[in-house]
Enzyme design. Structure first.
Site, PDB file in Angstrom:
ATOM      1  CG  ASP A  20      -1.726   1.253   1.293  1.00 56.32           C
ATOM      2  OD1 ASP A  20      -2.349   1.664   0.437  1.00 56.32           O
ATOM      3  OD2 ASP A  20      -1.874   1.567   2.609  1.00 56.32           O
ATOM      4  CG  ASP A  22      -1.757   8.413   1.966  1.00 56.89           C
ATOM      5  OD1 ASP A  22      -0.758   8.800   2.597  1.00 56.89           O
ATOM      6  OD2 ASP A  22      -2.775   8.865   2.337  1.00 56.89           O
ATOM      7  CG  ASP A 227      -2.324   2.787   6.407  1.00 58.00           C
ATOM      8  OD1 ASP A 227      -2.523   2.262   5.303  1.00 58.00           O
ATOM      9  OD2 ASP A 227      -2.827   3.915   6.809  1.00 58.00           O
TER      10      ASP A 227
HETATM   11 MG    MG Z   1      -2.828   3.202   3.273  1.00 57.39          MG
END
Ligand code: MG
Length: 353
Positions: A20, A22, A227
């Site tokens: 991923d 961001d 995240d």
């Molecule tokens: Mg993310």
């Protein structure tokens, strides 16, 4: 959660990584500290990395330039967007050269073109577009979309055309807070049409399927890193991939406990992919990880920290909480104990947040 203790670096068990962006590689314009170096080291081990993003508005070359500018290895072919997954899906169902309404930004337009389809811009062609000309609709976030574009989409979709959406994130985080994301704009059309699109972005499997294709790896030897529990970890589970939940982004332990998911690994940063993983082990009614021992006592966590770092306390604490959750204890009863772990991370001087 695994109770096995690895002696090799965590990532050595995998041939490919779906990463991923961001909250993992960057936050806003800045690199997450240590992330570019960790990604370089992973690639140097011969492990392939692709970056999978739900962001459908940016084109892969632009994203790759940003990642490479931060010092991480990336070319355009290493970046997979939900717009590409949507276009790939339509390209399997439609003949080459079929016209598709691009209800989105440049990322959607380019993805359709690269997949051998002809993007039709709603605003420009709305007077001419009819069900005979346009074969499907691809909906992704686009800052320039107007009411008239949704009107064109509604007219086309009311005749039953295939409808694919890049992602269904309800919100788009902006510096001031949460703005409507593509999911909110999907609901706008759902309210009118009474049907739902086929969604390809995380947590839905198609984007992961495309990532496996690009990596050339099998699901059992591929690790997904992210995240956000609701997208990255749920999506990995839905696709049969192991997952590493990284604490450099927005979600906290209480978000895991409130979900129905369990990440395979919990890591403080990407650098921990290159270290042996100390997994939590059940220990006389509690859980142990490194020097930390954590047990659930009613609605509270009893933490014996010793010399353990915050990540070890979090792994042991989450093992205790997720075991109770999976045994049927309502997550409301676990909220206070989970908040203890959230605070421990956010108060920690070594917190990577
Ligand atoms: Mg993310």
């Amino acid at each position: 959660m695994d109770t096995e203790t690895l002696t090799q670096p965590l990532v050595a068990g995998y041939d490919g990584v779906v990463c991923d962006l961001d909250g993992v590689v960057y936050r806003g314009a800045d690199a997450v500290p240590g992330a570019p170096k960790a990604l370089q080291d992973i690639v140097a081990r011969g492990i392939r990395v692709v970056y999978a993003t739900n962001n459908a508005s940016r084109v892969p070359t632009e994203v790759a330039t940003q990642i490479a500018g931060l010092g991480a290895p990336a070319t355009a072919s290493d970046v997979l967007s939900s717009a590409q997954a949507g276009a790939a899906r339509l390209a399997t169902d439609l003949p080459p050269g079929a016209a598709v309404l691009a209800l989105g930004g440049e990322g959607v337009v380019e993805a359709l073109r690269d997949a051998g389809l002809v993007p039709v811009a709603a605003a420009r062609d709305h007077a001419r577009s009819g069900p005979d000309e346009v074969a499907a609709v691809l909906q992704g976030f686009g800052k320039e979309l107007r009411v008239r574009d949704f009107e064109t989409a509604a007219r086309l979709l009311s005749s039953g055309l295939p409808w694919v959406a890049t992602n269904d994130d309800a919100t788009l985080p902006l510096p001031w807070g949460q703005s409507p994301g593509n999911g909110a704009y999907i609901e706008l059309l759902v309210a009118v049409l009474g049907r739902r699109p086929h969604v390809v972005g995380k947590p839905h499997p198609p984007l992961y399927g495309l990532a496996l294709e690009r990596l050339g790896t099998v699901a059992a030897r591929t690790l997904a890193v992210g995240d956000r529990i609701g997208t990255d970890i749920v999506g990995a589970e839905a696709t049969g991939l192991d997952s590493a939940w990284v604490l450099t982004g927005v979600d906290r332990p209480s978000d895991v406990v409130a979900s129905e998911s369990s990440p395979t690994y919990v890591i403080a940063s990407l650098a921990e992919l290159l270290m042996p993983y100390a997994a939590p082990v059940a220990d006389a009614g509690g859980w142990r990880c490194g020097a930390a021992r954590v047990a659930l006592d009613g609605e509270d966590l009893v933490i014996e920290r010793g010399s353990a770092g915050p990540i070890e306390v979090v792994r042991a604490g989450l093992a205790a909480l997720l075991t109770s959750r999976d045994e049927g204890v309502p997550s409301a009863h676990l909220r206070r104990a989970a908040a203890t772990l959230d605070r421990l991370l956010d108060d920690s001087p070594t917190s990577t947040r």
